[in-house]
Write an enzyme that holds these catalytic residues in place. Structure first.
Site, mmCIF file in Angstrom:
data_model
loop_
_atom_site.group_PDB
_atom_site.id
_atom_site.type_symbol
_atom_site.label_atom_id
_atom_site.label_comp_id
_atom_site.label_asym_id
_atom_site.label_seq_id
_atom_site.Cartn_x
_atom_site.Cartn_y
_atom_site.Cartn_z
ATOM 1 N N LYS A 35 0.841 -1.199 0.000
ATOM 2 C CA LYS A 35 0.000 0.000 0.000
ATOM 3 C C LYS A 35 0.873 1.245 0.000
ATOM 4 C CE LYS A 35 -2.110 1.533 3.799
ATOM 5 N NZ LYS A 35 -1.807 2.998 3.879
ATOM 6 N N ASP A 62 -3.500 4.266 -1.818
ATOM 7 C CA ASP A 62 -4.386 4.681 -0.727
ATOM 8 C C ASP A 62 -4.326 6.199 -0.551
ATOM 9 O OD1 ASP A 62 -5.945 4.762 1.585
ATOM 10 O OD2 ASP A 62 -4.269 4.219 2.896
ATOM 11 N N LYS A 64 -7.347 8.068 -0.915
ATOM 12 C CA LYS A 64 -8.676 8.458 -0.427
ATOM 13 C C LYS A 64 -9.182 9.726 -1.109
ATOM 14 C CE LYS A 64 -7.759 6.484 4.185
ATOM 15 N NZ LYS A 64 -6.279 6.269 4.053
ATOM 16 N N PHE A 65 -9.301 9.668 -2.421
ATOM 17 C CA PHE A 65 -9.749 10.838 -3.178
ATOM 18 C C PHE A 65 -11.132 11.299 -2.717
ATOM 19 C CE2 PHE A 65 -7.063 8.730 -6.594
ATOM 20 C CZ PHE A 65 -5.991 9.596 -6.435
ATOM 21 N N ASP A 67 -13.423 14.785 -3.878
ATOM 22 C CA ASP A 67 -13.502 16.077 -4.553
ATOM 23 C C ASP A 67 -14.792 16.075 -5.372
ATOM 24 O OD1 ASP A 67 -12.743 18.570 -5.885
ATOM 25 O OD2 ASP A 67 -10.676 18.070 -5.325
ATOM 26 N N ASN A 70 -16.071 15.065 -11.304
ATOM 27 C CA ASN A 70 -15.154 14.981 -12.445
ATOM 28 C C ASN A 70 -13.699 14.943 -12.003
ATOM 29 O OD1 ASN A 70 -14.683 15.184 -15.461
ATOM 30 N ND2 ASN A 70 -13.522 16.969 -14.728
ATOM 31 N N THR A 71 -13.342 15.770 -11.034
ATOM 32 C CA THR A 71 -11.959 15.801 -10.556
ATOM 33 C C THR A 71 -11.555 14.458 -9.965
ATOM 34 O OG1 THR A 71 -12.064 18.177 -10.121
ATOM 35 C CG2 THR A 71 -10.368 16.930 -8.950
ATOM 36 N N ARG A 182 -3.680 -6.075 13.689
ATOM 37 C CA ARG A 182 -2.532 -6.238 14.571
ATOM 38 C C ARG A 182 -2.418 -7.702 14.984
ATOM 39 N NH1 ARG A 182 -1.768 -2.029 12.777
ATOM 40 N NH2 ARG A 182 -1.414 -0.011 13.772
#
Length: 233
Positions: A35, A62, A64-65, A67, A70-71, A182
């Site tokens: 990742k 990773d 985490k878009f 917005d 379209n962006t 963990r």
């Protein structure tokens, strides 16, 4: 078919490219995926993804878009063009944002990465949600966002293993990616809602993200092998 034979994803949470690649060189792509998060990606730029792919790793980007539709869709498209195996967006961006990402990937003729939605961060508890105007238990908010993700055609969700049973029951087709894993005896660090690898798989998680127990181990390869042995029982 994937070269990786386990559900493990090792988090390369490092401030520099050199540190991340030093760890990657000690890991076997047949035993784990990797990742790349915000810190490493920002300090290294996109080249880190291509380098890891060239080493045989499948890469979970990773970032985490979150917005406007379209962006976000264009960012997901760019990630796919890098060759990532998995990319994620915040479900709280809404149905139109997630749908735009799905539609953009559907235009591709080549391999498509798994499109994963982020529900509630594993560090957040009810009091944290209340602080941003959501006076509900994390599990309630997770289920709300999961319904949106399913409607948008997402491939899966990032979620705590404690939410996995309810999510699998409500949305069996969604693949569940669980951070905060963990191995028995490890410190919790800043992850609150955690389970061991075996517990998480039994709860319904499909992929497990493990960071410090492997990345900060004296012998990362040995630590990874121990987790593989634990989940194979």
């Amino acid at each position: 078919m994937s070269a990786c034979q386990t559900p493990l994803i090792v988090a390369l949470d490092f401030p520099t490219r050199d540190a991340a690649l030093k760890l990657a060189d000690q890991l076997d792509p047949a035993l784990c995926r990797v990742k790349v998060g915000k810190e490493l990606f920002t300090s290294s730029a996109s080249g880190i993804v291509e380098t890891l792919c060239a080493k045989g790793f499948e890469v979970f980007l990773d970032l985490k878009f979150h917005d406007i539709p379209n962006t976000t869709a264009m960012a997901v498209k760019a990630a796919a063009e890098m060759g990532v195996w998995m990319v994620n967006v915040h479900c709280s961006g809404g149905l139109r944002m997630m749908s735009a990402c799905r539609e953009e990937l559907a235009k591709r003729s080549g391999p498509q990465p798994l499109l994963i939605g982020v529900t509630v961060l594993t560090s957040m508890e009810r009091e944290d949600l209340a602080g941003i105007g959501l006076d509900v238990d994390p599990q309630v908010q997770v289920l709300r966002l999961a319904a949106l993700a399913q409607k948008a055609g997402m491939d899966g969700l990032v979620c705590s293993a404690l939410e996995a049973p309810a999510l699998k029951a409500a949305h069996p087709s969604l693949q569940l990616v669980t951070p905060g894993i963990r191995p028995a005896g490890s410190a919790q660090d800043d992850q609150r809602r955690i389970l061991t690898p075996r517990q998480a798989l039994d709860a319904g998680s499909d992929y497990l993200v493990i960071g410090r127990p492997i990345s900060q181990a004296a012998d990362p390869a040995k630590a990874l092998a121990a987790v593989v042995a634990e989940i194979r029982g």
